[in-house]
Write an enzyme that holds these catalytic residues in place. Structure first.
Site, PDB file in Angstrom:
ATOM      1  CB  ALA A   1      -1.936   2.390   9.142  1.00  0.00           C
ATOM      2  NE  ARG A   2      -6.595  -2.432  11.059  1.00  0.00           N
ATOM      3  CZ  ARG A   2      -6.844  -2.505   9.754  1.00  0.00           C
ATOM      4  NH1 ARG A   2      -6.767  -1.424   8.997  1.00  0.00           N
ATOM      5  NH2 ARG A   2      -7.177  -3.658   9.208  1.00  0.00           N
TER       6      ARG A   2
ATOM      7  CG  HIS B   1     -11.587   1.445   8.729  1.00  0.00           C
ATOM      8  ND1 HIS B   1     -11.176   0.795   9.869  1.00  0.00           N
ATOM      9  CD2 HIS B   1     -10.776   0.999   7.738  1.00  0.00           C
ATOM     10  CE1 HIS B   1     -10.160  -0.007   9.589  1.00  0.00           C
ATOM     11  NE2 HIS B   1      -9.900   0.086   8.293  1.00  0.00           N
TER      12      HIS B   1
ATOM     13  CG  ASP C   1      -9.960   5.255   5.982  1.00  0.00           C
ATOM     14  OD1 ASP C   1     -11.124   5.601   5.671  1.00  0.00           O
ATOM     15  OD2 ASP C   1      -9.563   4.077   5.951  1.00  0.00           O
TER      16      ASP C   1
ATOM     17  CB  ILE D   1      -0.969  -0.011   1.195  1.00  0.00           C
ATOM     18  CG1 ILE D   1      -2.048  -1.074   0.967  1.00  0.00           C
ATOM     19  CG2 ILE D   1      -1.603   1.357   1.399  1.00  0.00           C
ATOM     20  CD1 ILE D   1      -2.974  -1.281   2.135  1.00  0.00           C
TER      21      ILE D   1
ATOM     22  CD  GLU E   1     -11.991   2.284  12.746  1.00  0.00           C
ATOM     23  OE1 GLU E   1     -12.447   1.192  12.328  1.00  0.00           O
ATOM     24  OE2 GLU E   1     -11.077   2.885  12.175  1.00  0.00           O
TER      25      GLU E   1
END
Length: 361
Positions: free
Chosen positions: A256-257, A304, A281, A176, A286
């Site tokens: 990413a996270r 996300h 994102d 990515i 979450e």
């Protein structure tokens, strides 16, 4: 010769029907019903050896087939010793202890290569958003309030920059990250610095005008925008100290996270002006987002969805099958994440192209 057995977790195939027909003709497919996929029932089925000695685990969708929760020592230790590979949709693997899989000689393969285009496209949007203050302009236009409109029209350009004049830093240049670099180079012509545990070849660096930075701290202090594109391995990457090492007013993007970022530290960095704009994102909690980040005009947020396209889902499905076919039929997985851990422990295992665990694969 008896066929290899595949444990198929989740919904039936949706897209690659012809490929699945071939896949199913080569292997015996076992698909547990939904009632056997929550953690207690799944563990009990494994303890009872209900599905026998299967050879691979196949999870072709990111949003189904994971009802049993985190794949940790407790769960992985219950798998039959015949299991040698798990191939799953999705780019991140924060829900999987890949080191524990390696301990048991099981290769884990993800689907990041299938989402690279979608995630990179969204990253370009977020980079443009943070440099051009698009959240501010977007919110003002949607407010139907003329005062807010004129405020954004007048003042948002005063801190906006053309990306071409700026330097981008990418943390994690895996499948990515490299696609982001390729698109940024082509679309914006930005100078690119990157940090990863493993340096790319000179040819790959030249192709995207990228320069390797051996330390994260060195990268942070040298760029005008930081993009996080590395998987979460249980450790925060960006905290107050790291935000303090960025140029004052530099931008920050995370695709990413959320767990990689201390959001309280990010709030402080944005509100103090240390960070000049944020594109997110992903989020730490979450589906809940940080309310102070959500309310800040410098912060563009998404739900996300960076990799969320039909094209990605088609690719996830296909790549999961290709990994299992590649390993069981030809002895070589396509996108192994933890192969280096197995080989490092002397466990052998099927080959494949793998990258640094600091890259979002």
């Amino acid at each position: 010769m008896p066929k290899h057995k595949i444990l198929h977790l989740g919904d039936p195939i949706k897209y690659n029907h012809a490929m699945y027909t071939r896949f199913a003709s080569q292997f015996d497919i076992i698909r547990p019903p939904a009632a056997e996929r929550d953690r207690p029932a799944f563990k009990q089925a494994l303890k009872e050896h209900r599905w026998g000695d299967f050879d691979a685990i196949f999870r072709p969708f990111w949003n189904t087939g994971g009802e049993m929760g985190r794949w940790d020592e407790e769960l992985i230790s219950l798998l039959p010793s015949s299991v040698k590979i798990m191939a799953s949709a999705g780019a991140g693997y924060d829900w999987v202890d890949v080191d524990v899989f390696a301990k048991y000689g099981i290769i884990y393969c993800n689907g990041a290569a299938a989402s690279s285009e979608s995630v990179a496209d969204t990253t370009l949007f977020l980079i443009l958003s943070v440099f051009r203050n698009l959240r501010w302009s977007h919110t003002a236009a949607h407010s139907l309030n003329s005062t807010q409109f004129l405020d954004a029209h007048t003042h948002a350009p005063l801190t906006a920059r053309n990306p071409r004049t700026q330097t981008l830093g990418i943390i994690g240049l895996g499948a990515i990250g490299y696609t982001i670099a390729r698109k940024v180079h082509a679309a914006f012509g930005m100078r690119i610095l990157y940090h990863d545990l493993i340096r790319k070849s000179t040819e790959m660096e030249r192709a995207v005008n990228a320069t390797y930075m051996p330390t994260l701290e060195g990268l942070l202090g040298a760029v005008d925008c930081v993009v996080v594109a590395t998987p979460f391995t249980g450790r925060r990457l960006m905290d107050g100290e790291m935000f303090g090492k960025m140029k004052r007013g530099a931008r920050f993007v995370n695709v990413a996270r959320g767990g990689l970022v201390d959001e309280e530290a990010l709030v402080e960095a944005v509100e103090s002006g240390q960070v000049g704009g944020v594109g997110l994102d992903v989020h730490a909690n979450e589906p809940y987002v940080h309310p102070r980040l959500a309310g800040n005009a410098k912060v563009m947020m998404l739900s996300h969805n960076a990799g969320g396209t039909v094209d990605t889902h088609v690719g996830f499905e296909r790549l999961a099958m290709e990994n299992i076919e590649g390993f069981l039929v030809r002895g070589r997985a396509v996108t192994p994440v933890n192969l280096h851990l197995i080989e490092g422990a002397g466990g052998g295992g099927g080959g494949g192209t793998t990258s640094s665990t600091s890259s979002k694969l």
